[in-house]
Write a protein that holds these residues in place. Structure first.
Motif, PDB file in Angstrom:
ATOM      1  N   ASP A  35      -0.425   3.673   8.917  1.00  0.00           N
ATOM      2  CA  ASP A  35      -1.170   2.434   9.129  1.00  0.00           C
ATOM      3  C   ASP A  35      -2.536   2.433   8.454  1.00  0.00           C
ATOM      4  O   ASP A  35      -3.406   1.624   8.779  1.00  0.00           O
ATOM      5  CB  ASP A  35      -1.343   2.177  10.629  1.00  0.00           C
ATOM      6  N   ASP A  36      -2.743   3.376   7.524  1.00  0.00           N
ATOM      7  CA  ASP A  36      -3.996   3.485   6.760  1.00  0.00           C
ATOM      8  C   ASP A  36      -5.185   3.951   7.586  1.00  0.00           C
ATOM      9  O   ASP A  36      -6.334   3.810   7.156  1.00  0.00           O
ATOM     10  CB  ASP A  36      -4.349   2.157   6.070  1.00  0.00           C
ATOM     11  N   HIS A  37      -4.946   4.516   8.770  1.00  0.00           N
ATOM     12  CA  HIS A  37      -6.030   5.128   9.521  1.00  0.00           C
ATOM     13  C   HIS A  37      -6.408   6.449   8.847  1.00  0.00           C
ATOM     14  O   HIS A  37      -5.536   7.224   8.459  1.00  0.00           O
ATOM     15  CB  HIS A  37      -5.627   5.398  10.976  1.00  0.00           C
ATOM     16  N   ARG A 120      -9.438   2.135   9.774  1.00  0.00           N
ATOM     17  CA  ARG A 120      -8.535   1.987   8.634  1.00  0.00           C
ATOM     18  C   ARG A 120      -9.331   2.014   7.321  1.00  0.00           C
ATOM     19  O   ARG A 120     -10.408   1.443   7.229  1.00  0.00           O
ATOM     20  CB  ARG A 120      -7.733   0.681   8.749  1.00  0.00           C
TER      21      ARG A 120
END
Length: 205
Positions: A35-37, A120
């Motif tokens: 999730d682009d964290h 993110r």
């Protein structure tokens, strides 16, 4: 900051991470989940520790020093997630350049992930990016004050004001509506490259 930011997934193998650094000509990349964290950052130092262990024929000399610096155990990892440094030191898009520069200087990192408030990844800012912003030409700052702040934001004639900038400190002199003076000075102060504001403004009714 650089957008889009180059990153690697946590399960990226050691060699893939090394190739990414080489291909992109960067010293470090954020490690992200699906999730682009941002999970952490893997750097040349992290990879060098791994490469040193792989190349060593016996646990002596450099290996002992790596162990002393707590790099030896991490260097046994095989993926970005096991090699990375965490938690990542990051900044937000709305942070002042000066604050981001202090963060980079204190942490001694060359590249900072820029994250939203959910953690993110939205970009990466480097030391050179920050340095170039901090040493922005005083003339350019003065032009922004006159054009963006005075003319467009407050609908004032820049010719009615005297704007001087010295080492990032902006001095504004002139006459204007007294009620707008605090707002004008605040707008000038909010310019990222401005380090101080001096107001020599006379209020009118």
């Amino acid at each position: 900051m650089s957008v889009p930011a180059v990153s690697v997934p946590g399960d990226a193998p050691f060699l893939d991470v090394a190739h990414t650094l080489s291909r992109e000509h960067v010293s470090a990349v954020p490690v992200t989940d699906a999730d682009d964290h941002v999970l952490g950052v893997v750097s040349e130092s992290d990879l060098l520790a791994k490469a040193a262990v792989m190349a060593a024929s016996r646990p002596a000399g450099p290996i002992s020093r790596l162990r002393e610096h707590r790099l030896y155990e991490k260097s046994r990892g095989e993926t970005a997630a096991t090699l990375m440094t965490f938690p990542a030191i990051s900044v937000h898009p709305g942070d002042l350049v000066s604050d981001a520069a202090w963060t980079a200087a204190r942490s001694r990192v060359k590249r900072l992930p820029v994250t939203d408030h959910g953690g993110r990844l939205v970009g990466v800012v480097s030391r050179i990016d920050l340095l170039e912003a901090l040493v922005r030409d005083d003339t350019e700052i003065g032009e922004e004050v006159e054009s963006r702040i005075l003319r467009h934001e407050f609908l004032l004639d820049p010719g009615d004001f005297e704007v001087t900038v010295e080492n990032g400190v902006v001095t504004v002199a002139g006459r204007m509506d007294a009620a707008l003076i605090p707002k004008l000075l605040e707008s000038v102060r909010d310019i990222e490259d401005v380090v101080g504001v001096v107001g020599h403004l006379t209020g009118t009714t």
